[in-house]
Design a protein around this motif. Structure first.
Motif, PDB file in Angstrom:
ATOM      1  N   TYR A 173       0.913  -1.135   0.108  1.00 30.44           N
ATOM      2  CA  TYR A 173       0.105   0.018   0.008  1.00 30.44           C
ATOM      3  C   TYR A 173       0.731   1.204  -0.185  1.00 30.44           C
ATOM      4  O   TYR A 173       0.535   2.331  -0.667  1.00 30.44           O
ATOM      5  CB  TYR A 173      -0.849   0.003   1.294  1.00 30.44           C
ATOM      6  CG  TYR A 173      -1.500   1.449   1.557  1.00 30.44           C
ATOM      7  CD1 TYR A 173      -2.668   1.922   0.641  1.00 30.44           C
ATOM      8  CD2 TYR A 173      -1.205   2.159   2.452  1.00 30.44           C
ATOM      9  CE1 TYR A 173      -3.280   2.945   1.002  1.00 30.44           C
ATOM     10  CE2 TYR A 173      -2.017   3.195   2.888  1.00 30.44           C
ATOM     11  CZ  TYR A 173      -2.815   3.714   2.046  1.00 30.44           C
ATOM     12  OH  TYR A 173      -3.635   4.899   2.280  1.00 30.44           O
ATOM     13  N   SER A 275       4.262   9.166   6.401  1.00 30.86           N
ATOM     14  CA  SER A 275       3.173   8.305   6.396  1.00 30.86           C
ATOM     15  C   SER A 275       3.367   7.380   7.514  1.00 30.86           C
ATOM     16  O   SER A 275       4.412   6.704   7.793  1.00 30.86           O
ATOM     17  CB  SER A 275       2.953   7.652   5.221  1.00 30.86           C
ATOM     18  OG  SER A 275       2.355   8.699   4.044  1.00 30.86           O
ATOM     19  N   ILE A 277       1.628   3.642   8.963  1.00 28.59           N
ATOM     20  CA  ILE A 277       0.656   2.714   9.231  1.00 28.59           C
ATOM     21  C   ILE A 277       0.862   1.621  10.088  1.00 28.59           C
ATOM     22  O   ILE A 277       1.971   1.216  10.568  1.00 28.59           O
ATOM     23  CB  ILE A 277       0.490   1.854   7.724  1.00 28.59           C
ATOM     24  CG1 ILE A 277      -0.479   0.966   7.470  1.00 28.59           C
ATOM     25  CG2 ILE A 277       2.215   1.282   7.293  1.00 28.59           C
ATOM     26  CD1 ILE A 277      -0.817   0.376   6.254  1.00 28.59           C
ATOM     27  N   ASP A 281      -5.722  -2.705  14.300  1.00 25.66           N
ATOM     28  CA  ASP A 281      -7.102  -2.110  14.306  1.00 25.66           C
ATOM     29  C   ASP A 281      -7.650  -2.111  15.687  1.00 25.66           C
ATOM     30  O   ASP A 281      -8.885  -2.494  16.016  1.00 25.66           O
ATOM     31  CB  ASP A 281      -8.019  -2.194  13.345  1.00 25.66           C
ATOM     32  CG  ASP A 281      -9.011  -1.138  13.001  1.00 25.66           C
ATOM     33  OD1 ASP A 281      -8.856  -0.228  13.230  1.00 25.66           O
ATOM     34  OD2 ASP A 281     -10.190  -1.743  12.821  1.00 25.66           O
ATOM     35  N   THR A 291      -4.125   4.932   9.834  1.00 31.62           N
ATOM     36  CA  THR A 291      -4.345   3.800   8.765  1.00 31.62           C
ATOM     37  C   THR A 291      -3.468   2.486   9.125  1.00 31.62           C
ATOM     38  O   THR A 291      -2.697   2.376  10.050  1.00 31.62           O
ATOM     39  CB  THR A 291      -3.396   4.247   7.489  1.00 31.62           C
ATOM     40  OG1 THR A 291      -4.328   5.556   7.059  1.00 31.62           O
ATOM     41  CG2 THR A 291      -3.328   3.292   6.558  1.00 31.62           C
ATOM     42  N   THR A 292      -4.391   1.399   9.089  1.00 34.05           N
ATOM     43  CA  THR A 292      -3.708   0.128   9.797  1.00 34.05           C
ATOM     44  C   THR A 292      -4.286  -0.930   8.917  1.00 34.05           C
ATOM     45  O   THR A 292      -4.961  -0.836   7.902  1.00 34.05           O
ATOM     46  CB  THR A 292      -4.392   0.046  11.130  1.00 34.05           C
ATOM     47  OG1 THR A 292      -3.710  -0.985  11.915  1.00 34.05           O
ATOM     48  CG2 THR A 292      -5.750  -0.017  11.192  1.00 34.05           C
ATOM     49  N   GLU A 330      -7.880   2.529   5.396  1.00 34.42           N
ATOM     50  CA  GLU A 330      -7.289   3.452   5.179  1.00 34.42           C
ATOM     51  C   GLU A 330      -8.071   4.901   5.989  1.00 34.42           C
ATOM     52  O   GLU A 330      -8.955   4.926   5.969  1.00 34.42           O
ATOM     53  CB  GLU A 330      -7.538   3.835   3.723  1.00 34.42           C
ATOM     54  CG  GLU A 330      -6.807   3.189   2.688  1.00 34.42           C
ATOM     55  CD  GLU A 330      -7.198   3.317   1.175  1.00 34.42           C
ATOM     56  OE1 GLU A 330      -6.398   4.438   0.990  1.00 34.42           O
ATOM     57  OE2 GLU A 330      -7.688   2.611   0.471  1.00 34.42           O
ATOM     58  N   ARG A 331      -6.856   5.453   6.636  1.00 33.90           N
ATOM     59  CA  ARG A 331      -7.469   6.637   7.367  1.00 33.90           C
ATOM     60  C   ARG A 331      -6.508   7.942   7.145  1.00 33.90           C
ATOM     61  O   ARG A 331      -6.424   8.291   5.829  1.00 33.90           O
ATOM     62  CB  ARG A 331      -7.650   6.372   8.968  1.00 33.90           C
ATOM     63  CG  ARG A 331      -8.561   5.142   9.449  1.00 33.90           C
ATOM     64  CD  ARG A 331      -8.870   5.145  10.859  1.00 33.90           C
ATOM     65  NE  ARG A 331      -9.817   4.145  11.071  1.00 33.90           N
ATOM     66  CZ  ARG A 331      -9.408   2.762  11.614  1.00 33.90           C
ATOM     67  NH1 ARG A 331      -8.154   2.470  11.926  1.00 33.90           N
ATOM     68  NH2 ARG A 331     -10.495   2.119  11.802  1.00 33.90           N
ATOM     69  N   THR A 334      -1.683   8.196   6.398  1.00 33.65           N
ATOM     70  CA  THR A 334      -0.895   8.068   5.195  1.00 33.65           C
ATOM     71  C   THR A 334      -1.504   8.944   3.852  1.00 33.65           C
ATOM     72  O   THR A 334      -2.342   9.158   3.784  1.00 33.65           O
ATOM     73  CB  THR A 334      -1.054   6.497   4.762  1.00 33.65           C
ATOM     74  OG1 THR A 334      -2.664   6.243   4.628  1.00 33.65           O
ATOM     75  CG2 THR A 334      -0.568   5.428   5.577  1.00 33.65           C
TER      76      THR A 334
END
Length: 339
Positions: A173, A275, A277, A281, A291-292, A330-331, A334
Motif C-alpha cells: 500500500y 506516512s 501505518i 486496528d 491507517t492500519t 485507510e484513514r 498515510t
C-alpha cells in the motif's frame, strides 16, 4: 422458589433423578418430548443446577483454560474478550493463566492440559517450540491454538492470521502511494516466547520491497521491546537519519502511536512529511485516524472457543487450520510522499 432441588424437578416432571441429570448434561439418551417437559419444569421452578454437583456427576471440571501472555497488550485483550463472551453461552467456566516469564509458560504447557485441571485448553499467541511438540501432542485434553502455530501440530485445531500477507499488504500500500524509503518498526524478531507476529510481518515487508525492486535498507529497520515508548525511541533514531524514511510501517498500532509521537517531537507532520501505518486496528486506532491493517482479533478468540466446544461435545472431524483474513483500513496517517 427457594432451595429448589433436582428432586423437586424430577417430582414435578414425573421422571427419575437420572433423567433430569441427563437433560441437564445434554445427554442424547432422552426423548425430545421428555427433554422439553423437564426443561419447562426447570424454568418454572427457576432451578439452578449446583456446579459442584454437576462436576461430580459428569466427571468433568466444566472449565476451559486459556494460557495467554501479557494481559496488558490490547490485541491479546481483544482476543480474550472473544473467548470469554463466547464461553458465556456454554456450560464452561473460564480460567486464564497469565504468562509473563518463560518459566511460567513451560509450567503451564506441562500442567494445564490435564483432565483434573481443565476439560479443554486454548493456547493464545504462544507458538510452541520444537521441544514442546511431544508434550502437546499427547495432552489429555483437547487443545486449540489461537494466534499460534507449529507445522508439526497438524493434529490440533488452529486459528491463525496470515501475518506475512498482512505485512506485505501494508508495505505494498505504501509503495503504491509512491513511497520508496519505507521503515519498519516491530518487536524483537527472535523472542524467548517464540512470538511470530512481528517476524512474519517483517517478512511480508521484505517480500513487498523485493517484488517492487526496492532495496532493503538496514538503517530503516528497528526492533525492540513491545510498547509505545520503545517504538518512539526507535522512530526518533530513524527520523534523525540524513535521508530519513518517508513512511514507516509499525508492526502494531501501539507501536505506530509511538512513531507518531516521535514525528511530533521532531516537528515532522503526519501524513504530509511522514506516512504511518499500523497493524491490528485496536479501538484507539480509529480515534486517532490511524491507517492500519485490521485483523480479526475478537473473531479469532470466538472461533477458537467454537472449535474447542465442538471437540468437547464429541464432534470428531479432521483438525483444521483456519486462516482469518486481514483488511487494509485507510484513514488519515498515510498519503503520497511530500503531499
Amino acid at each position: 422458589m427457594p432451595n429448589v432441588t433436582i428432586r423437586d424437578v424430577a417430582r414435578r416432571a414425573g421422571v427419575g433423578l437420572a433423567t433430569v441429570s441427563r437433560v441437564i448434561n445434554g445427554s442424547p439418551l432422552v426423548s425430545e418430548e421428555t427433554r422439553r417437559r423437564v426443561l419447562q419444569v426447570i424454568e418454572e421452578l427457576e432451578f439452578v443446577p449446583n456446579p459442584a454437583a454437576r462436576r461430580l456427576s459428569t466427571g468433568k471440571t466444566l472449565t476451559v483454560a486459556v494460557i495467554a501472555p501479557f494481559f496488558t497488550r490490547p490485541a491479546f485483550i481483544e482476543r480474550l474478550r472473544g473467548i470469554q463472551n463466547t464461553l458465556l453461552e456454554s456450560e464452561y467456566d473460564l480460567d486464564v493463566y497469565n504468562v509473563e516469564t518463560v518459566k511460567r509458560r513451560d509450567e503451564c504447557f506441562h500442567e494445564i492440559p490435564r483432565r483434573e485441571r481443565a476439560d479443554g485448553v486454548i493456547i493464545l499467541s504462544l507458538s510452541p517450540r520444537d521441544e514442546d511438540i511431544p508434550l502437546l501432542a499427547r495432552a489429555e485434553t483437547p487443545i486449540v491454538l489461537v494466534d499460534a502455530n507449529h507445522p508439526s501440530l497438524s493434529q490440533l485445531n488452529r486459528v491463525i492470521t496470515d501475518d506475512v500477507q498482512g505485512g506485505f499488504k501494508a508495505t505494498q500500500y505504501l509503495l503504491k502511494l509512491g513511497h520508496r524509503r519505507i521503515g519498519f518498526i516491530g518487536d524483537w524478531l527472535e523472542s524467548p516466547f517464540n512470538f511470530t507476529s512481528s517476524r512474519d510481518r517483517f517478512q511480508g515487508y521484505r517480500q513487498a520491497l523485493d517484488l517492487a525492486g526496492v532495496a532493503y535498507r538496514p538503517e530503516y529497520f528497528g526492533q525492540g521491546e513491545h510498547g509505545r515508548y520503545p517504538a518512539q525511541l526507535l522512530a526518533e533514531q530513524m527520523l534523525a537519519l540524513p535521508e530519513r524514511p518517508t513512511a514507516i510501517f509499525a508492526a502494531s498500532d501501539t507501536q505506530a502511536i509511538g512513531v507518531m509521537q516521535a514525528a511530533r517531537n521532531a516537528g515532522i507532520q503526519v501524513p504530509q512529511d511522514l506516512s504511518v501505518i499500523g497493524y491490528d486496528d485496536i479501538e484507539i486506532a480509529e480515534l486517532l485516524g490511524l491507517t492500519t491493517i485490521r485483523q480479526m482479533l475478537y473473531e479469532s478468540g470466538q472461533r477458537g472457543v467454537e472449535l474447542l466446544l465442538e471437540s468437547l461435545a464429541g464432534f470428531h472431524r479432521e483438525p483444521v487450520c483456519e486462516v482469518l483474513p486481514t483488511e487494509l483500513i485507510e484513514r488519515n496517517t498515510t498519503a503520497p510522499p511530500g503531499s
